[in-house]
Design a protein around this motif. Structure first.
Motif, PDB file in Angstrom:
ATOM      1  N   GLY A 109       0.812  -1.219   0.000  1.00  0.00           N
ATOM      2  CA  GLY A 109       0.000   0.000   0.000  1.00  0.00           C
ATOM      3  C   GLY A 109       0.841   1.263   0.000  1.00  0.00           C
ATOM      4  N   GLU A 110       1.922   1.256   0.774  1.00  0.00           N
ATOM      5  CA  GLU A 110       2.804   2.432   0.821  1.00  0.00           C
ATOM      6  C   GLU A 110       3.507   2.647  -0.520  1.00  0.00           C
ATOM      7  N   VAL A 111       3.907   1.566  -1.175  1.00  0.00           N
ATOM      8  CA  VAL A 111       4.550   1.685  -2.491  1.00  0.00           C
ATOM      9  C   VAL A 111       3.558   2.262  -3.495  1.00  0.00           C
ATOM     10  N   VAL A 112       2.312   1.767  -3.456  1.00  0.00           N
ATOM     11  CA  VAL A 112       1.278   2.284  -4.364  1.00  0.00           C
ATOM     12  C   VAL A 112       1.057   3.772  -4.111  1.00  0.00           C
ATOM     13  N   MET A 113       0.937   4.156  -2.843  1.00  0.00           N
ATOM     14  CA  MET A 113       0.696   5.572  -2.525  1.00  0.00           C
ATOM     15  C   MET A 113       1.866   6.442  -2.969  1.00  0.00           C
ATOM     16  N   ASP A 114       3.076   5.953  -2.796  1.00  0.00           N
ATOM     17  CA  ASP A 114       4.250   6.714  -3.218  1.00  0.00           C
ATOM     18  C   ASP A 114       4.216   6.959  -4.731  1.00  0.00           C
ATOM     19  N   LYS A 115       3.855   5.942  -5.491  1.00  0.00           N
ATOM     20  CA  LYS A 115       3.784   6.081  -6.954  1.00  0.00           C
ATOM     21  C   LYS A 115       2.617   6.978  -7.367  1.00  0.00           C
ATOM     22  N   LEU A 116       1.462   6.840  -6.696  1.00  0.00           N
ATOM     23  CA  LEU A 116       0.304   7.678  -7.024  1.00  0.00           C
ATOM     24  C   LEU A 116       0.557   9.145  -6.698  1.00  0.00           C
ATOM     25  N   ARG A 117       1.287   9.398  -5.614  1.00  0.00           N
ATOM     26  CA  ARG A 117       1.581  10.771  -5.214  1.00  0.00           C
ATOM     27  C   ARG A 117       2.279  11.510  -6.355  1.00  0.00           C
ATOM     28  N   GLY A 118       3.172  10.810  -7.048  1.00  0.00           N
ATOM     29  CA  GLY A 118       3.883  11.427  -8.168  1.00  0.00           C
ATOM     30  C   GLY A 118       3.056  11.523  -9.435  1.00  0.00           C
ATOM     31  N   LEU A 119       2.028  10.698  -9.553  1.00  0.00           N
ATOM     32  CA  LEU A 119       1.210  10.683 -10.766  1.00  0.00           C
ATOM     33  C   LEU A 119       0.077  11.702 -10.713  1.00  0.00           C
ATOM     34  N   ASP A 120      -0.702  11.683  -9.613  1.00  0.00           N
ATOM     35  CA  ASP A 120      -1.865  12.558  -9.533  1.00  0.00           C
ATOM     36  C   ASP A 120      -2.278  12.726  -8.067  1.00  0.00           C
ATOM     37  N   PRO A 121      -2.233  13.953  -7.549  1.00  0.00           N
ATOM     38  CA  PRO A 121      -2.556  14.174  -6.134  1.00  0.00           C
ATOM     39  C   PRO A 121      -3.968  13.746  -5.736  1.00  0.00           C
ATOM     40  N   VAL A 122      -4.942  13.929  -6.629  1.00  0.00           N
ATOM     41  CA  VAL A 122      -6.320  13.552  -6.298  1.00  0.00           C
ATOM     42  C   VAL A 122      -6.434  12.024  -6.198  1.00  0.00           C
ATOM     43  N   ALA A 123      -5.840  11.328  -7.139  1.00  0.00           N
ATOM     44  CA  ALA A 123      -5.856   9.860  -7.094  1.00  0.00           C
ATOM     45  C   ALA A 123      -5.144   9.368  -5.844  1.00  0.00           C
ATOM     46  N   TYR A 124      -4.064  10.045  -5.482  1.00  0.00           N
ATOM     47  CA  TYR A 124      -3.330   9.683  -4.261  1.00  0.00           C
ATOM     48  C   TYR A 124      -4.228   9.813  -3.024  1.00  0.00           C
ATOM     49  N   VAL A 125      -4.922  10.944  -2.901  1.00  0.00           N
ATOM     50  CA  VAL A 125      -5.781  11.170  -1.729  1.00  0.00           C
ATOM     51  C   VAL A 125      -6.928  10.163  -1.710  1.00  0.00           C
ATOM     52  N   ARG A 126      -7.480   9.868  -2.867  1.00  0.00           N
ATOM     53  CA  ARG A 126      -8.555   8.865  -2.926  1.00  0.00           C
ATOM     54  C   ARG A 126      -8.059   7.508  -2.423  1.00  0.00           C
ATOM     55  N   PHE A 127      -6.895   7.093  -2.931  1.00  0.00           N
ATOM     56  CA  PHE A 127      -6.347   5.799  -2.520  1.00  0.00           C
ATOM     57  C   PHE A 127      -6.025   5.818  -1.029  1.00  0.00           C
ATOM     58  N   ALA A 128      -5.380   6.892  -0.580  1.00  0.00           N
ATOM     59  CA  ALA A 128      -4.992   6.995   0.829  1.00  0.00           C
ATOM     60  C   ALA A 128      -6.207   6.988   1.749  1.00  0.00           C
ATOM     61  N   SER A 129      -7.296   7.625   1.331  1.00  0.00           N
ATOM     62  CA  SER A 129      -8.478   7.692   2.196  1.00  0.00           C
ATOM     63  C   SER A 129      -9.065   6.304   2.448  1.00  0.00           C
ATOM     64  N   VAL A 130      -9.000   5.436   1.453  1.00  0.00           N
ATOM     65  CA  VAL A 130      -9.494   4.065   1.630  1.00  0.00           C
ATOM     66  C   VAL A 130      -8.439   3.226   2.343  1.00  0.00           C
ATOM     67  N   TYR A 131      -7.199   3.331   1.861  1.00  0.00           N
ATOM     68  CA  TYR A 131      -6.122   2.508   2.402  1.00  0.00           C
ATOM     69  C   TYR A 131      -5.859   2.794   3.885  1.00  0.00           C
ATOM     70  N   ARG A 132      -5.804   4.074   4.222  1.00  0.00           N
ATOM     71  CA  ARG A 132      -5.522   4.456   5.615  1.00  0.00           C
ATOM     72  C   ARG A 132      -6.784   4.558   6.457  1.00  0.00           C
ATOM     73  N   GLU A 133      -7.923   4.286   5.856  1.00  0.00           N
ATOM     74  CA  GLU A 133      -9.205   4.274   6.551  1.00  0.00           C
ATOM     75  C   GLU A 133      -9.457   5.582   7.312  1.00  0.00           C
ATOM     76  N   PHE A 134      -9.442   6.686   6.580  1.00  0.00           N
ATOM     77  CA  PHE A 134      -9.705   7.977   7.206  1.00  0.00           C
ATOM     78  C   PHE A 134     -11.032   7.919   7.943  1.00  0.00           C
ATOM     79  N   LYS A 135     -11.027   8.311   9.190  1.00  0.00           N
ATOM     80  CA  LYS A 135     -12.221   8.212  10.034  1.00  0.00           C
ATOM     81  C   LYS A 135     -13.080   9.477  10.002  1.00  0.00           C
ATOM     82  N   ASP A 136     -12.443  10.619   9.707  1.00  0.00           N
ATOM     83  CA  ASP A 136     -13.197  11.866   9.716  1.00  0.00           C
ATOM     84  C   ASP A 136     -12.579  12.874   8.750  1.00  0.00           C
ATOM     85  N   VAL A 137     -13.206  14.023   8.640  1.00  0.00           N
ATOM     86  CA  VAL A 137     -12.756  15.063   7.719  1.00  0.00           C
ATOM     87  C   VAL A 137     -11.390  15.611   8.127  1.00  0.00           C
ATOM     88  N   ASN A 138     -11.111  15.686   9.425  1.00  0.00           N
ATOM     89  CA  ASN A 138      -9.815  16.214   9.878  1.00  0.00           C
ATOM     90  C   ASN A 138      -8.649  15.365   9.379  1.00  0.00           C
TER      91      ASN A 138
END
Length: 151
Positions: A109-138
């Motif tokens: 997951g960290e490798v995927v996020m690292d690669k996505l961060r360089g490709l597209d910030p929105v795609a990175y945040v989308r992946f991170a929000s699911v992968y890291r299980e963001f609990k709230d808006v903060n």
């Protein structure tokens, strides 16, 4: 090789060339029965890799799961299929270059996020929000702030 059109096994190679920067061989084949042509790829078989999930269950590595996650995070973004395939290839190369028989899903997951961060910030945040299980808006906002601070 069985023809994907008629199912007969009488096919022959009419052209071979390196593909994926020499990591595979692309073969153009023709069926002797129906005459149709198709392409196959030959790759070196990698050592079986077992992924250790968050709940400590183990399952075989599955490239399709990475592809599905990346495709979902890139939905409606200006990212081509070729860019996505290249990213997944890079992730897969990085994971297999670790030469481990078992690997934590969190490392993948960290490798995927690292690669996505360089490709597209929105795609990175989308992946991170699911992968890291963001609990709230903060939590979501703090991840976006990290991206903005790096610019």
């Amino acid at each position: 090789m069985k023809c994907p059109f008629c199912g007969k096994e009488n096919t022959r190679v009419i052209d071979s060339r390196p593909a994926d920067e020499g990591c595979s061989i692309r073969r153009r084949r023709q069926c002797d029965e129906c005459g149709k042509r198709f392409t196959t790829y030959e790759k070196v078989e990698a050592i079986p890799l077992v992924v250790i999930k968050k709940d400590n269950n183990r399952e075989p590595y599955d490239r399709a799961k990475i592809e599905a996650g990346v495709f979902r995070s890139c939905h409606k973004r200006p990212i081509s299929v070729d860019q996505i395939n290249t990213l997944v290839d890079e992730v897969e190369t990085a994971v297999f270059n670790m030469e481990e028989k078992e690997i934590q899903s969190s490392i993948i997951g960290e490798v995927v996020m690292d690669k996505l961060r360089g490709l597209d910030p929105v795609a990175y945040v989308r992946f991170a929000s699911v992968y890291r299980e963001f609990k709230d808006v903060n939590t979501f906002m703090s991840e976006i702030k990290k991206i903005l601070d790096k610019k």
